[in-house]
Enzyme design. Structure first.
Site: not given
Ligand code: BV8
Length: 233
Positions: A91, A93, A108, A116, A119, A175, A202, A219
């Site tokens: 997260n 936040d 993340h 920036c 720089c 979560g 969830l 949660a």
């Molecule tokens: C990298 C920041 C390499 C900005 C985010 C295929 C295989 C493996 C990897 C990849 C692939 N294809 C592409 C990739 C790489 C890619 C990736 O994984 N893509 C996915 C889509 C397949 N990953 C990357 O690019 C990462 N970097 O691999 O770099 C590299 C190597 C060398 C040099 C350079 C680079 C970077 C990933 C980070 C991206 N940035 N966010 C922003 O926030 O805007 S990701 C974004 O998704 C957020 O960070 C978020 O946290 C994250 C994951 O999502 P979740 O937190 O799980 O949230 P989500 O909504 O999905 O799920 C919520 C869950 O909560 C649900 O399950 C729900 O049931 C539950 N819930 C809901 N309410 C409740 C609850 N649980 C309890 N109580 C509740 N009330």
């Protein structure tokens, strides 16, 4: 036997009950926005105004958001557990810190910080960002961006995270949908190190089958209960 070293991974579901959006599932941010357009360096290069608007909107949400019972329970675990507790959050936040957690790893990045690209100076930031924002450090204009990790960018403190996973005896995922790597691969790392693995969510995540123990629910209910079970003598 009580676990000695605990690693906790948190995702957007932890902050859902604090009013911050999740990404996937009903009403998720990725239903409304194309992540390629607003959460990649290429998207920022193509249309920086759209990206700044997306993060300015989310930064404004932070002004109304408060930590919930799950954040407070994790801060209590950090204070009262006799062994080590490391929180790794996906997260952007600041609600872990607002609940009293000392130093979660924001793998993340952080929405309440600006970077920036000229720089590389970063600093706390609560206001809107735009192309007209000058960097307070170098004075250059047009290079300020949210201090977050976009898709295709390297998450932060990965060495420290993998070192902690290699020696933990309890890994708890809270979560998160288990769709984004490398975070989604942490459970396998912990399991490989012999840790007990627990999913609190969830509903079942994409990696649910990899966890030895699972508890499903909101949660704010299941995390305090789980923390109490860990702290009871
Ligand atoms: C990298 C920041 C390499 C900005 C985010 C295929 C295989 C493996 C990897 C990849 C692939 N294809 C592409 C990739 C790489 C890619 C990736 O994984 N893509 C996915 C889509 C397949 N990953 C990357 O690019 C990462 N970097 O691999 O770099 C590299 C190597 C060398 C040099 C350079 C680079 C970077 C990933 C980070 C991206 N940035 N966010 C922003 O926030 O805007 S990701 C974004 O998704 C957020 O960070 C978020 O946290 C994250 C994951 O999502 P979740 O937190 O799980 O949230 P989500 O909504 O999905 O799920 C919520 C869950 O909560 C649900 O399950 C729900 O049931 C539950 N819930 C809901 N309410 C409740 C609850 N649980 C309890 N109580 C509740 N009330």
């Amino acid at each position: 036997m009580a676990p000695e070293r605990i690693v906790i991974l948190t995702g957007a579901g932890l902050s859902a009950e604090s009013g911050l959006g999740t990404f996937r599932g009903k009403g998720g941010l990725w239903d409304e926005y194309d992540l390629e357009e607003v959460a990649t360096p290429e998207g920022f290069a193509r249309n920086p105004v759209k990206v700044h608007d997306f993060y300015n909107m989310r930064r404004r949400w932070l002004r109304e958001a408060c930590p919930n019972a799950a954040h407070f329970a994790l801060a209590k675990l950090e204070r009262e557990h006799s062994g080590e507790v490391l929180i790794v959050t996906q997260n952007i936040d600041p609600l872990h810190e607002a609940a009293g957690s000392k130093a979660p790893i924001h793998m993340h990045g952080e929405l309440a910080s600006a970077l920036c690209a000229y720089c590389c100076a970063s600093r706390p930031w609560t206001e809107d960002l735009s192309l007209a924002t000058d960097c307070p450090a170098c004075g250059e204009s047009g290079y300020m961006r949210p201090d977050v990790v976009w898709f295709g960018e390297m998450p932060r403190e990965m060495e420290r995270i993998y070192a902690a996973l290699a020696k933990c005896d309890l890994f708890v995922s809270i979560g998160t949908s288990g769709t984004v790597y490398p975070a989604a691969g942490f459970v396998a790392e912990a399991q490989g190190a012999g840790a007990h693995t627990v999913e609190l969510n969830l509903d079942p995540s994409e990696g649910a089958s990899l966890f030895a123990e699972k508890h499903y629910g909101a949660a704010t209910e299941i995390v305090p209960a789980f923390v109490e079970s860990l702290l009871k003598p």
